[in-house]
Structure formats: C-alpha cells, structure tokens
Design a protein around this motif. Structure first.
Motif, PDB file in Angstrom:
ATOM      1  N   CYS A  34       0.849  -1.198   0.000  1.00  0.00           N
ATOM      2  CA  CYS A  34       0.000   0.000   0.000  1.00  0.00           C
ATOM      3  C   CYS A  34       0.887   1.253   0.000  1.00  0.00           C
ATOM      4  O   CYS A  34       1.915   1.273   0.698  1.00  0.00           O
ATOM      5  CB  CYS A  34      -0.865   0.056   1.259  1.00  0.00           C
ATOM      6  SG  CYS A  34      -1.832  -1.422   1.537  1.00  0.00           S
ATOM      7  N   ALA A  35       0.468   2.289  -0.712  1.00  0.00           N
ATOM      8  CA  ALA A  35       1.227   3.544  -0.721  1.00  0.00           C
ATOM      9  C   ALA A  35       1.298   4.090   0.703  1.00  0.00           C
ATOM     10  O   ALA A  35       0.266   4.203   1.368  1.00  0.00           O
ATOM     11  CB  ALA A  35       0.561   4.545  -1.645  1.00  0.00           C
ATOM     12  N   GLY A  36       2.504   4.366   1.189  1.00  0.00           N
ATOM     13  CA  GLY A  36       2.665   4.903   2.536  1.00  0.00           C
ATOM     14  C   GLY A  36       2.991   3.852   3.573  1.00  0.00           C
ATOM     15  O   GLY A  36       3.248   4.175   4.739  1.00  0.00           O
ATOM     16  N   CYS A  37       3.023   2.563   3.189  1.00  0.00           N
ATOM     17  CA  CYS A  37       3.361   1.497   4.139  1.00  0.00           C
ATOM     18  C   CYS A  37       4.789   1.695   4.651  1.00  0.00           C
ATOM     19  O   CYS A  37       5.710   1.918   3.861  1.00  0.00           O
ATOM     20  CB  CYS A  37       3.257   0.139   3.429  1.00  0.00           C
ATOM     21  SG  CYS A  37       3.813  -1.225   4.472  1.00  0.00           S
ATOM     22  N   GLY A  38       4.957   1.593   5.969  1.00  0.00           N
ATOM     23  CA  GLY A  38       6.283   1.773   6.559  1.00  0.00           C
ATOM     24  C   GLY A  38       7.317   0.804   6.007  1.00  0.00           C
ATOM     25  O   GLY A  38       8.512   1.125   5.917  1.00  0.00           O
ATOM     26  N   HIS A  39       6.861  -0.386   5.616  1.00  0.00           N
ATOM     27  CA  HIS A  39       7.811  -1.409   5.141  1.00  0.00           C
ATOM     28  C   HIS A  39       8.616  -0.915   3.940  1.00  0.00           C
ATOM     29  O   HIS A  39       9.787  -1.269   3.784  1.00  0.00           O
ATOM     30  CB  HIS A  39       7.077  -2.690   4.747  1.00  0.00           C
ATOM     31  CG  HIS A  39       6.287  -3.350   5.853  1.00  0.00           C
ATOM     32  ND1 HIS A  39       6.381  -2.983   7.161  1.00  0.00           N
ATOM     33  CD2 HIS A  39       5.403  -4.397   5.807  1.00  0.00           C
ATOM     34  CE1 HIS A  39       5.574  -3.761   7.895  1.00  0.00           C
ATOM     35  NE2 HIS A  39       4.974  -4.619   7.097  1.00  0.00           N
ATOM     36  N   ASP A  40       7.984  -0.100   3.062  1.00  0.00           N
ATOM     37  CA  ASP A  40       8.718   0.403   1.888  1.00  0.00           C
ATOM     38  C   ASP A  40       9.865   1.327   2.307  1.00  0.00           C
ATOM     39  O   ASP A  40      10.911   1.354   1.657  1.00  0.00           O
ATOM     40  CB  ASP A  40       7.771   1.152   0.938  1.00  0.00           C
ATOM     41  CG  ASP A  40       7.000   0.198   0.029  1.00  0.00           C
ATOM     42  OD1 ASP A  40       7.493  -0.925  -0.234  1.00  0.00           O
ATOM     43  OD2 ASP A  40       5.896   0.571  -0.421  1.00  0.00           O
ATOM     44  N   SER A  41       9.669   2.072   3.395  1.00  0.00           N
ATOM     45  CA  SER A  41      10.743   2.958   3.861  1.00  0.00           C
ATOM     46  C   SER A  41      11.908   2.128   4.402  1.00  0.00           C
ATOM     47  O   SER A  41      13.069   2.513   4.277  1.00  0.00           O
ATOM     48  CB  SER A  41      10.246   3.886   4.964  1.00  0.00           C
ATOM     49  OG  SER A  41       9.107   4.567   4.545  1.00  0.00           O
ATOM     50  N   ILE A  42      11.595   0.979   5.010  1.00  0.00           N
ATOM     51  CA  ILE A  42      12.679   0.119   5.530  1.00  0.00           C
ATOM     52  C   ILE A  42      13.461  -0.462   4.348  1.00  0.00           C
ATOM     53  O   ILE A  42      14.695  -0.515   4.368  1.00  0.00           O
ATOM     54  CB  ILE A  42      12.109  -0.988   6.442  1.00  0.00           C
ATOM     55  CG1 ILE A  42      11.342  -0.353   7.605  1.00  0.00           C
ATOM     56  CG2 ILE A  42      13.222  -1.897   6.953  1.00  0.00           C
ATOM     57  CD1 ILE A  42      10.598  -1.338   8.493  1.00  0.00           C
ATOM     58  N   SER A  43      12.739  -0.869   3.289  1.00  0.00           N
ATOM     59  CA  SER A  43      13.433  -1.368   2.095  1.00  0.00           C
ATOM     60  C   SER A  43      14.385  -0.296   1.561  1.00  0.00           C
ATOM     61  O   SER A  43      15.533  -0.593   1.209  1.00  0.00           O
ATOM     62  CB  SER A  43      12.431  -1.730   0.983  1.00  0.00           C
ATOM     63  OG  SER A  43      11.583  -2.767   1.403  1.00  0.00           O
ATOM     64  N   ALA A  44      13.901   0.961   1.523  1.00  0.00           N
ATOM     65  CA  ALA A  44      14.743   2.051   1.013  1.00  0.00           C
ATOM     66  C   ALA A  44      15.982   2.234   1.901  1.00  0.00           C
ATOM     67  O   ALA A  44      17.085   2.502   1.404  1.00  0.00           O
ATOM     68  CB  ALA A  44      13.940   3.341   0.946  1.00  0.00           C
TER      69      ALA A  44
END
Ligand SMILES: Cc1ncc(C[n+]2csc(CCOP(=O)(O)OP(=O)(O)O)c2C)c(N)n1
Ligand code: SF4
Ligand SMILES: [Mg+2]
Length: 351
Positions: A34-44
């Motif tokens: 989902c757009a805004g999911c914290g998990h994507d920031s961890i991947s980054a």
C-alpha cells in the motif's frame, strides 16, 4: 502477478560506489505494498545502507517468512540471493544457510506476526545461538497481509481500526532479544531514515546476532487514533536515547564533536560506531540497566529508540561450533569423508 519488474534504463551519470554499482543496482522489483506502508521505507533504508557500505550484491542472502513485511525482499537487492520461506520459519532456514556458507551477509526480514506469534520459538533459538545475521522485524502491531488482526506485539489497551480493544499483554521483542543474548539490539522507526540507515550499517558490520525492531506503521489497518503503532503515535512518543554514526574501516575518522560528547566503539572488522548520547542515564553496554530503563520508559508510554545494547566483541555460532574457516559448502568429499582411520582416531579419543 505479485511483482512488477523495474525498467532497466538509467541515467549514465548516476553516482557509483567503490565496487562500481549505482544505488539502482541495489533496488528490486516495484513494490506492490500500500502507498505509505512503513515497510517500503525500511526497504529504502536497506538499499541505502548496502550501497553506502559498498557491498557487492552477490554477497548478501535475504531470507524472510510470510507477511507484507516478508514480501519486501522482492523490492530490494534484486541482484542478491533470496529465499522466501514458510510463515515463522525464516530463522531456521537462515541458520542452515549460514552454517553452510559463512561467507555471505545474512539479512533476515520478518514481521511481528511472523516472529512474535508462529515464529516465536524459531526467533528465540536463532538469537540465543548467536547466528551472525541482521534480523529485522518490521513491526506494525497487526497481521497486515491477512487484513489487520491484532498481532502479539499490539499493546494491551490499544484499539483496532473498528474500535475493538486488545486485552492481551504484548510480546516485547526487544526485551526478549536482550534476555536471549543478542549482542546488538536496536529499535527504530521506519519514518526516521537518519536513525535507521546507520543502525542497519552497524548491524551488518556486527559479528554476531544483531536484532532490529523497526516500528513500521500499517496505513491500511493500524494507523488510526487508539493505535500505538501509527505514524502520529510513534512521532509523539519516540524517545531516542542516542544517535549513531557508522564509520567504515576505510573512511578517515574526523573528530567534529567536543571531547566527552561522543563514545567511539571499534568493531571486530575495524569499523567504528560513533555514539552520541541523548539520554544522560542510558548506557548501551550495560544489559541489565538497559532492560530496566526500557521497562520503566515503556510503563510511561514512551517508545525508546536507538542502539539499545551493544557488545562489540561478540562471537557467533561458527565460533561456538568451532567450524573451519572455509565455508562448509566448499569442502570437498575428501575433506568431508576423511576415511575409516580418521573415524577410528575420533572414536579412540572419546573412549
Ligand atoms: C502456517 C500459516 N499460518 C497462517 C498463515 C496466514 N498468514 C499469512 S501472513 C500472516 C501474518 C503476517 O503478519 P506479520 O508477520 O506481522 O506481517 P505484516 O503483513 O503485518 O507485515 C498470517 C497469519 C500462513 N500464511 N501460514
Ligand atoms: S496491508 Fe498494511 S502492512 Fe500490508 S502493505 Fe498495506 S499498509 Fe503495508
Ligand atoms: Mg505485522
């Protein structure tokens, strides 16, 4: 289709690191979270840390269980080894891979459901054995993938999106990691890249079991008033006890702080963790005091983040098992089956 490949086109002037790769070489497929999911920031943050550390992608093995969090290895380090295992079973698969080939950098990515419920036993044994790995729990307090049930890390008294109150005590992953003997224990927030990237770098350089609990809000099911894992709640209650700078072995060390303001800890591989204290009474080398501090702050509703415990001289599972330096998967049949006489000698020594 569970993932979308990224276009391979890239600008020729993108900066390269010392091993000749651009940051894009550390990316994976396009995220379907989902757009805004914290998990994507961890991947980054993982991508940033590995690029800045000049790690050749083929030197990393990323392992995960099941959940939105466990899907994320598809979205970073697309040129690394990867294994998406069964729900809660990442730690044993990682332990086996690590024993077979000690030369890789092991990144275990899991969720609070994956590690604090079905995988709690597996988590405990990988940590207590001191497997040399970075174990990241992307902690959102819910089972995101199965539509938002409370997970075992949901705080007692916190509310679901539909208003149900959680009546169970929560599992404190940091407290468990400390009790189980993890030698690098940190908590961070997916929304704080400045804190998270150096913590991931230092955890990679750590020679034993490094555990990172990263609060990672689920925007679909756990980002409302009454949740203690929402962006707003974490921002309001985040108490960072220190800030770290991670300095690689090769980098020149420049002193830009007044004496006494920072503590520098040299790790096994020569890298340096420069620790700037934010809470006067916090000492990350004292496990018992750290546990007391964390408990007392948690009782006040505060979420303590930073490098919470660090034992730089840690040893790992290979040291306790006294395995040879050569990765086991590179030993030949001759070395693995040295013959009847060698077996006889071992048996004689045991009589
Ligand atoms: C053996 C087994 N039991 C249950 C499930 C259903 N299931 C899939 S993901 C999941 C929970 C995931 O939660 P978490 O690890 O917190 O990941 P998130 O989606 O929140 O990132 C569950 C219970 C499953 N896939 N396999
Ligand atoms: S359901 Fe929650 S955890 Fe899963 S991708 Fe969406 S926001 Fe992230
Ligand atoms: Mg979860």
């Amino acid at each position: 289709m569970t993932y979308l490949a990224k276009p391979k086109l890239r600008h020729p002037s993108l900066a390269k690191n010392r091993v000749g790769y651009t940051r894009r070489d550390y990316e994976g497929a396009i995220s379907t979270l989902c757009a805004g999911c914290g998990h994507d920031s961890i991947s980054a943050a993982i991508i940033q840390a590995c690029w800045e550390l000049d790690i050749a992608p083929h030197r990393v093995a990323k392992l995960s269980g099941i959940g939105c969090s466990s899907k994320t290895p598809t979205y970073f380090l697309g040129n690394s080894h990867g294994f998406n295992s069964v729900h809660g079973r990442m730690p044993s698969v990682l332990t086996g891979a690590n024993l077979a080939n000690r030369d890789l950098i092991y990144l275990g990515v899991s969720g609070d459901g994956d590690s604090a419920s079905i995988g709690l036993g597996q988590f405990a044994h990988a940590i207590r054995r001191g497997v040399n790995m970075v174990y990241i729990v992307e902690n959102n307090g819910v089972y995101g993938l199965t539509k938002g049930q409370f997970s075992a890390t949901a705080d007692k008294g916190s509310k679901s999106k539909r208003g149900a109150v959680n009546t169970d005590e929560s599992v404190d992953m940091i407290g468990l990691a400390l009790i189980l003997g993890a030698t690098f224990v940190a908590r961070s927030f997916s929304g704080d890249k400045r804190q998270l990237v150096p913590l991931i770098k230092a955890a990679i350089a750590h020679p034993g079991a490094a555990f990172l609990d990263v609060i990672s809000p689920c925007v679909a099911f756990n980002n409302h008033v009454g949740s203690t894992k929402s962006y707003d709640y974490v921002r309001e209650h985040n108490e960072a006890v220190n800030r770290i700078d991670f300095i690689e072995t090769r980098a020149p060390i420049t002193a830009d702080y007044a004496p006494g303001e920072v503590r520098e800890v040299t790790q096994h591989d020569g890298s340096v963790i420069r620790l700037r204290k934010l809470a006067e009474d916090y000492d990350p080398t004292d496990r018992i005091k750290a546990m007391n501090y964390l408990q007392s702050r948690a009782a006040e509703g505060e979420l303590v983040t930073g490098l919470l415990y660090h034992r730089p001289e840690a040893a790992d599972l290979h040291a306790s098992l006294q395995t040879v330096d050569t990765p086991l998967n590179r030993l030949t049949e001759r070395e693995l089956c040295p013959g009847a006489q060698a077996l006889e000698r071992i048996n004689a020594a045991l009589r």
